[in-house]
Design an enzyme around this catalytic site. Structure first.
Site, PDB file in Angstrom:
ATOM      1  N   TYR A  69     155.856  33.879 -20.174  1.00 23.24           N
ATOM      2  CA  TYR A  69     157.001  35.188 -20.364  1.00 23.24           C
ATOM      3  C   TYR A  69     157.875  34.661 -19.235  1.00 23.24           C
ATOM      4  O   TYR A  69     157.994  35.186 -18.069  1.00 23.24           O
ATOM      5  CB  TYR A  69     156.351  36.352 -19.849  1.00 23.24           C
ATOM      6  CG  TYR A  69     155.482  37.310 -21.076  1.00 23.24           C
ATOM      7  CD1 TYR A  69     155.306  36.269 -22.280  1.00 23.24           C
ATOM      8  CD2 TYR A  69     154.788  38.248 -20.709  1.00 23.24           C
ATOM      9  CE1 TYR A  69     154.518  36.886 -23.261  1.00 23.24           C
ATOM     10  CE2 TYR A  69     154.056  38.789 -21.661  1.00 23.24           C
ATOM     11  CZ  TYR A  69     153.672  38.189 -23.037  1.00 23.24           C
ATOM     12  OH  TYR A  69     152.887  38.827 -23.830  1.00 23.24           O
ATOM     13  N   PHE A 218     152.699  44.731 -30.187  1.00 23.19           N
ATOM     14  CA  PHE A 218     153.691  45.083 -31.212  1.00 23.19           C
ATOM     15  C   PHE A 218     153.404  46.425 -31.883  1.00 23.19           C
ATOM     16  O   PHE A 218     153.684  46.545 -33.110  1.00 23.19           O
ATOM     17  CB  PHE A 218     153.774  44.183 -32.214  1.00 23.19           C
ATOM     18  CG  PHE A 218     154.209  42.626 -31.773  1.00 23.19           C
ATOM     19  CD1 PHE A 218     154.984  42.597 -30.828  1.00 23.19           C
ATOM     20  CD2 PHE A 218     153.770  41.561 -32.519  1.00 23.19           C
ATOM     21  CE1 PHE A 218     155.325  41.151 -30.286  1.00 23.19           C
ATOM     22  CE2 PHE A 218     154.162  40.225 -31.878  1.00 23.19           C
ATOM     23  CZ  PHE A 218     154.847  39.985 -30.721  1.00 23.19           C
ATOM     24  N   GLY A 222     156.356  46.746 -34.301  1.00 24.22           N
ATOM     25  CA  GLY A 222     156.083  46.470 -35.687  1.00 24.22           C
ATOM     26  C   GLY A 222     156.387  45.181 -36.080  1.00 24.22           C
ATOM     27  O   GLY A 222     156.480  44.102 -35.703  1.00 24.22           O
TER      28      GLY A 222
END
Length: 302
Positions: A69, A218, A222
Site C-alpha cells: 500500500y 470491499f 462492492g
C-alpha cells in the site's frame, strides 16, 4: 467525550488467537492517495495521520495494512508508524504478504523463500519486532492450487517469533483446510459484501463454525473495489438507508457485521468524516424488513 455507542466497541469483540479486537477496524489502503493503491492524487500526510489517530480515539484497535500500500509519496505502513508509534498495547496490526510491488508499482509474487524478506520489510516500515497477524494473500491465478509451501514458510517465521498469528486472504475452503494442517489460522480475509455469491456465504459460515474470523474487504466499495464505492448505488441499498436515516456505506457495514459474531469489518478511508460514519455503523441495527430487502440481493447474486 465520545460515548461507547459511537465507538468501535459498540459492535462487540472477537479474538484473533490471544488478541482481542473490536469488530469494527480500519483498512489502511486509502490513506496513500485517491485511487487504487495511491496511484492517483497523493494524500495529504497530516490528514492521513490525523485520521489514524482519530480512529484510535474512536476505539479502533485492529488495523489492516500491507507493504504494497504505497504511492510515490506515501506509504501506509510508514504513516501508521508516524501516527501511532509508540503503539497502544491493545492495537493489533495485520498485514499481507506473497503479493508485492516494486518501486515502479509493478506487481510481483514472492516465492516461499522470499516471504521472510516481505515480513522484514513490514517490520522495518512499522517499526516493530514482530507482526501481530500476517495474511498469506493468494494470487488470483493460484485459487485452485496448493498453498502449502508458502504457508509453511510463514509458519516457520511464526515459530521464529517474527509473526504472532497467521491468516489467509483471497482464499477458498480448501486453502483453509490445507493451511490448518500446517499451523493455526486465526482469520480469512476475502472480498465480501451485500450481493456476495452463495459459495462465499457458505465459506463465511464455515469459518464461524471453526472459530476463524472472517474479515471482508470491499464490504463498502462492492464492485467498485480499489477505486471505492460505486457512484450509482443499488436502489435497494438506498431505500434501506433512507428508512434507517443512515448512509449507504453504513447500511453495507451494518449488514456485513450482522452476518456473524466472527465477522470483522475493516472499512478504509482518508476522510475524517467518513471514518466517524464507518465506526458508528457498528452501533446501527437494521430492521428485519431491511435485512430481508438486502438478502434478496444476496439470493439474486446482484
Amino acid at each position: 467525550m465520545t460515548t461507547e455507542t459511537n465507538t468501535a466497541a459498540a459492535a462487540g469483540t472477537w479474538n484473533l488467537g490471544d488478541l482481542t479486537v473490536n469488530r469494527v477496524g480500519f483498512g489502511a489502503m486509502r490513506l496513500t492517495g485517491s485511487a487504487a493503491f495511491g496511484l492517483g492524487t497523493p494524500s495529504d500526510r497530516d490528514r492521513s495521520v490525523s485520521v489514524l489517530r482519530r480512529a484510535i480515539e474512536l476505539g479502533v484497535n485492529h488495523i489492516d495494512t500491507a507493504a504494497f500500500y504505497f504511492s510515490p509519496l506515501r506509504s501506509a505502513n510508514e504513516l501508521i508508524n508516524r501516527a501511532l508509534a509508540p503503539y497502544p498495547d491493545d492495537l493489533v496490526i495485520a498485514t499481507k504478504v506473497w503479493a508485492g510491488r516494486d518501486p515502479s508499482g509493478e506487481w510481483w509474487w514472492a516465492t516461499p523463500d522470499q516471504l521472510r524478506g516481505q515480513v522484514e520489510e513490514n517490520l522495518r516500515q512499522l517499526g516493530r519486532d514482530h507482526l501481530d497477524v500476517v495474511n498469506l494473500r493468494i494470487p488470483p491465478s493460484r485459487k485452485a492450487d496448493s498453498i502449502a509451501d508458502h504457508f509453511a514458510a510463514l509458519a516457520d517465521l511464526r515459530e521464529a517469533g517474527l509473526i504472532r498469528h497467521l491468516g489467509i486472504s483471497n482464499a477458498t475452503s480448501e486453502h483453509l483446510a490445507e493451511a490448518q494442517t500446517i499451523a493455526p489460522v486465526v482469520c480469512v480475509q476475502n472480498s465480501y459484501g451485500v450481493g456476495a455469491p452463495a459459495g462465499e456465504q457458505e465459506f463465511l459460515r464455515a469459518c464461524g463454525e471453526q472459530g476463524v474470523a472472517f474479515v471482508p474487504f470491499f464490504a463498502v466499495a462492492g464492485s467498485g473495489r480499489e477505486a471505492g464505492a460505486i457512484a450509482a448505488e443499488h436502489e435497494t441499498v438506498l431505500a434501506v438507508a433512507r428508512a434507517h436515516d443512515v448512509t449507504p456505506a453504513q447500511v453495507r457495514l451494518a449488514w456485513t457485521l450482522r452476518q456473524g459474531p466472527h465477522v470483522l469489518a475493516i472499512p478504509g478511508t482518508g476522510n475524517p468524516d467518513h471514518l466517524v460514519e464507518n465506526v458508528a455503523a457498528g452501533a446501527r441495527r437494521l430492521s428485519d424488513d431491511g435485512v430481508a430487502q438486502l438478502q434478496s440481493l444476496q439470493q439474486a447474486g446482484e
